[in-house]
Enzyme design. Structure first.
Site, mmCIF file in Angstrom:
data_model
loop_
_atom_site.group_PDB
_atom_site.id
_atom_site.type_symbol
_atom_site.label_atom_id
_atom_site.label_comp_id
_atom_site.label_asym_id
_atom_site.label_seq_id
_atom_site.Cartn_x
_atom_site.Cartn_y
_atom_site.Cartn_z
ATOM 1 N N GLU A 41 45.682 -32.658 25.606
ATOM 2 C CA GLU A 41 44.761 -31.680 26.189
ATOM 3 C C GLU A 41 45.386 -31.000 27.406
ATOM 4 O OE1 GLU A 41 40.293 -33.235 25.445
ATOM 5 O OE2 GLU A 41 41.532 -34.559 26.701
ATOM 6 N N TYR A 73 27.872 -10.256 39.270
ATOM 7 C CA TYR A 73 28.202 -11.199 38.202
ATOM 8 C C TYR A 73 29.714 -11.390 38.116
ATOM 9 C CZ TYR A 73 23.497 -10.051 36.491
ATOM 10 O OH TYR A 73 22.153 -9.852 36.379
ATOM 11 N N LEU A 92 35.703 -33.208 32.686
ATOM 12 C CA LEU A 92 34.839 -32.024 32.719
ATOM 13 C C LEU A 92 33.906 -32.079 33.922
ATOM 14 C CD1 LEU A 92 33.750 -31.570 28.987
ATOM 15 C CD2 LEU A 92 35.493 -30.306 30.262
ATOM 16 N N GLU A 93 33.477 -33.293 34.271
ATOM 17 C CA GLU A 93 32.590 -33.460 35.419
ATOM 18 C C GLU A 93 33.211 -32.872 36.688
ATOM 19 O OE1 GLU A 93 31.679 -36.933 32.613
ATOM 20 O OE2 GLU A 93 33.394 -35.687 33.139
ATOM 21 N N LYS A 119 33.541 -28.167 25.749
ATOM 22 C CA LYS A 119 34.745 -27.880 24.974
ATOM 23 C C LYS A 119 34.397 -28.070 23.499
ATOM 24 C CE LYS A 119 36.848 -32.337 26.213
ATOM 25 N NZ LYS A 119 38.059 -32.949 26.758
#
Length: 146
Positions: A41, A73, A92-93, A119
Protein backbone atom coordinates in the site's frame (compact mmCIF):
# COMPACT_ATOMS: atom_id res chain seq x y z
CA UNK A 1 -23.17 -9.96 29.91
CA UNK A 2 -23.34 -6.18 30.23
CA UNK A 3 -21.09 -3.83 28.33
CA UNK A 4 -19.72 -0.63 29.80
CA UNK A 5 -19.80 0.95 26.34
CA UNK A 6 -22.61 3.31 25.52
CA UNK A 7 -23.91 3.53 21.98
CA UNK A 8 -25.74 6.33 20.28
CA UNK A 9 -28.49 5.50 17.83
CA UNK A 10 -28.09 6.92 14.30
CA UNK A 11 -31.21 9.06 14.75
CA UNK A 12 -29.64 10.65 17.84
CA UNK A 13 -26.46 11.41 15.90
CA UNK A 14 -28.47 13.00 13.10
CA UNK A 15 -30.33 15.20 15.61
CA UNK A 16 -27.06 16.25 17.23
CA UNK A 17 -25.59 17.16 13.83
CA UNK A 18 -28.69 19.08 12.78
CA UNK A 19 -28.43 21.13 15.98
CA UNK A 20 -25.06 22.39 14.75
CA UNK A 21 -26.74 24.40 12.00
CA UNK A 22 -25.57 25.07 8.45
CA UNK A 23 -22.84 23.07 6.78
CA UNK A 24 -20.64 22.97 3.71
CA UNK A 25 -20.58 19.56 2.03
CA UNK A 26 -17.78 18.10 -0.07
CA UNK A 27 -18.66 14.58 -1.18
CA UNK A 28 -16.85 12.04 -3.29
CA UNK A 29 -13.39 13.61 -3.36
CA UNK A 30 -10.92 11.20 -4.97
CA UNK A 31 -7.19 11.29 -4.32
CA UNK A 32 -4.30 8.91 -4.88
CA UNK A 33 -2.17 8.29 -1.81
CA UNK A 34 0.29 5.90 -0.22
CA UNK A 35 -1.28 5.15 3.17
CA UNK A 36 -1.62 1.71 4.70
CA UNK A 37 -0.24 -0.77 7.16
CA UNK A 38 1.32 -3.07 4.57
CA UNK A 39 4.33 -2.36 2.35
CA UNK A 40 2.45 -2.75 -0.95
CA UNK A 41 0.00 0.00 0.00
CA UNK A 42 2.84 2.36 0.84
CA UNK A 43 4.83 1.66 -2.35
CA UNK A 44 2.12 1.11 -4.99
CA UNK A 45 -0.44 3.52 -3.55
CA UNK A 46 -4.19 3.45 -4.05
CA UNK A 47 -7.30 5.56 -4.49
CA UNK A 48 -8.87 7.18 -1.42
CA UNK A 49 -12.39 8.59 -1.21
CA UNK A 50 -13.15 11.52 1.09
CA UNK A 51 -16.39 13.17 2.24
CA UNK A 52 -16.21 16.30 4.38
CA UNK A 53 -19.02 18.08 6.21
CA UNK A 54 -18.02 21.41 7.77
CA UNK A 55 -20.47 23.13 10.10
CA UNK A 56 -20.33 26.89 9.69
CA UNK A 57 -22.92 29.67 9.63
CA UNK A 58 -23.89 30.36 6.03
CA UNK A 59 -26.38 33.12 6.87
CA UNK A 60 -24.16 36.10 6.01
CA UNK A 61 -23.04 34.55 2.71
CA UNK A 62 -26.60 33.61 1.87
CA UNK A 63 -27.72 37.19 2.35
CA UNK A 64 -24.72 38.92 0.73
CA UNK A 65 -24.00 36.53 -2.18
CA UNK A 66 -20.33 37.33 -1.55
CA UNK A 67 -17.60 34.66 -1.48
CA UNK A 68 -15.73 36.70 1.15
CA UNK A 69 -18.54 35.86 3.61
CA UNK A 70 -18.06 32.10 3.44
CA UNK A 71 -15.32 29.49 3.10
CA UNK A 72 -14.37 28.43 -0.40
CA UNK A 73 -14.97 24.75 -1.15
CA UNK A 74 -11.71 24.88 -3.12
CA UNK A 75 -9.75 25.77 0.02
CA UNK A 76 -11.14 22.79 1.95
CA UNK A 77 -10.61 20.53 -1.08
CA UNK A 78 -6.99 21.69 -1.38
CA UNK A 79 -6.30 21.02 2.30
CA UNK A 80 -7.69 17.46 2.04
CA UNK A 81 -5.77 16.84 -1.20
CA UNK A 82 -2.49 18.00 0.36
CA UNK A 83 -2.94 15.61 3.29
CA UNK A 84 -4.13 12.54 1.37
CA UNK A 85 -1.53 12.96 -1.37
CA UNK A 86 1.15 13.90 1.18
CA UNK A 87 3.29 11.94 3.61
CA UNK A 88 2.34 8.26 3.92
CA UNK A 89 0.60 7.20 7.14
CA UNK A 90 -0.04 3.71 8.47
CA UNK A 91 -3.66 4.28 9.48
CA UNK A 92 -6.72 5.83 7.88
CA UNK A 93 -7.55 7.11 11.35
CA UNK A 94 -4.42 9.28 11.27
CA UNK A 95 -5.19 10.70 7.82
CA UNK A 96 -8.80 11.51 8.79
CA UNK A 97 -7.66 13.09 12.05
CA UNK A 98 -5.18 15.28 10.17
CA UNK A 99 -7.89 16.46 7.76
CA UNK A 100 -10.26 17.26 10.63
CA UNK A 101 -7.72 18.99 12.87
CA UNK A 102 -6.15 21.04 10.06
CA UNK A 103 -9.61 22.10 8.86
CA UNK A 104 -10.54 23.39 12.32
CA UNK A 105 -7.12 25.00 12.69
CA UNK A 106 -7.17 26.81 9.34
CA UNK A 107 -10.83 27.85 9.18
CA UNK A 108 -11.77 29.46 12.48
CA UNK A 109 -15.39 29.97 11.35
CA UNK A 110 -15.95 26.21 11.24
CA UNK A 111 -17.51 24.88 14.46
CA UNK A 112 -17.30 21.16 13.69
CA UNK A 113 -16.14 18.84 10.95
CA UNK A 114 -16.94 15.30 9.92
CA UNK A 115 -14.50 13.38 7.74
CA UNK A 116 -15.31 10.08 6.06
CA UNK A 117 -12.21 8.50 4.56
CA UNK A 118 -12.31 5.21 2.71
CA UNK A 119 -10.34 3.02 0.38
CA UNK A 120 -12.23 0.94 -2.18
CA UNK A 121 -9.34 -1.44 -2.93
CA UNK A 122 -7.97 -3.27 0.07
CA UNK A 123 -4.93 -5.48 -0.53
CA UNK A 124 -5.63 -7.78 2.43
CA UNK A 125 -9.18 -8.61 1.32
CA UNK A 126 -9.51 -10.86 -1.71
CA UNK A 127 -13.24 -10.32 -2.02
CA UNK A 128 -15.51 -7.73 -3.56
CA UNK A 129 -16.29 -4.84 -1.23
CA UNK A 130 -17.50 -1.30 -1.77
CA UNK A 131 -14.92 0.15 0.60
CA UNK A 132 -13.40 0.08 4.07
CA UNK A 133 -12.92 3.28 6.01
CA UNK A 134 -13.34 5.55 8.98
CA UNK A 135 -15.83 8.26 9.89
CA UNK A 136 -14.77 10.84 12.48
CA UNK A 137 -16.46 13.90 13.94
CA UNK A 138 -14.53 16.68 15.64
CA UNK A 139 -16.00 19.77 17.27
CA UNK A 140 -14.18 22.95 18.18
CA UNK A 141 -13.55 23.26 21.92
CA UNK A 142 -15.78 26.20 22.82
CA UNK A 143 -14.61 26.37 26.44
CA UNK A 144 -11.14 27.66 25.51
CA UNK A 145 -10.67 31.33 24.79
CA UNK A 146 -8.19 32.31 22.06
Amino acid sequence: MHSSLETTAPATLERRESNLGDKLILKGLKFYGFHGAIAEERTLGQMFLVDIDAWVSLKKAGESDNLEDTISYVDIFSLAKEIVEGSPRNLLETVAELIASKTLEKFHQINAVRVKLSKPNVALIKSTIDYLGVDIFRQRNTSSKN
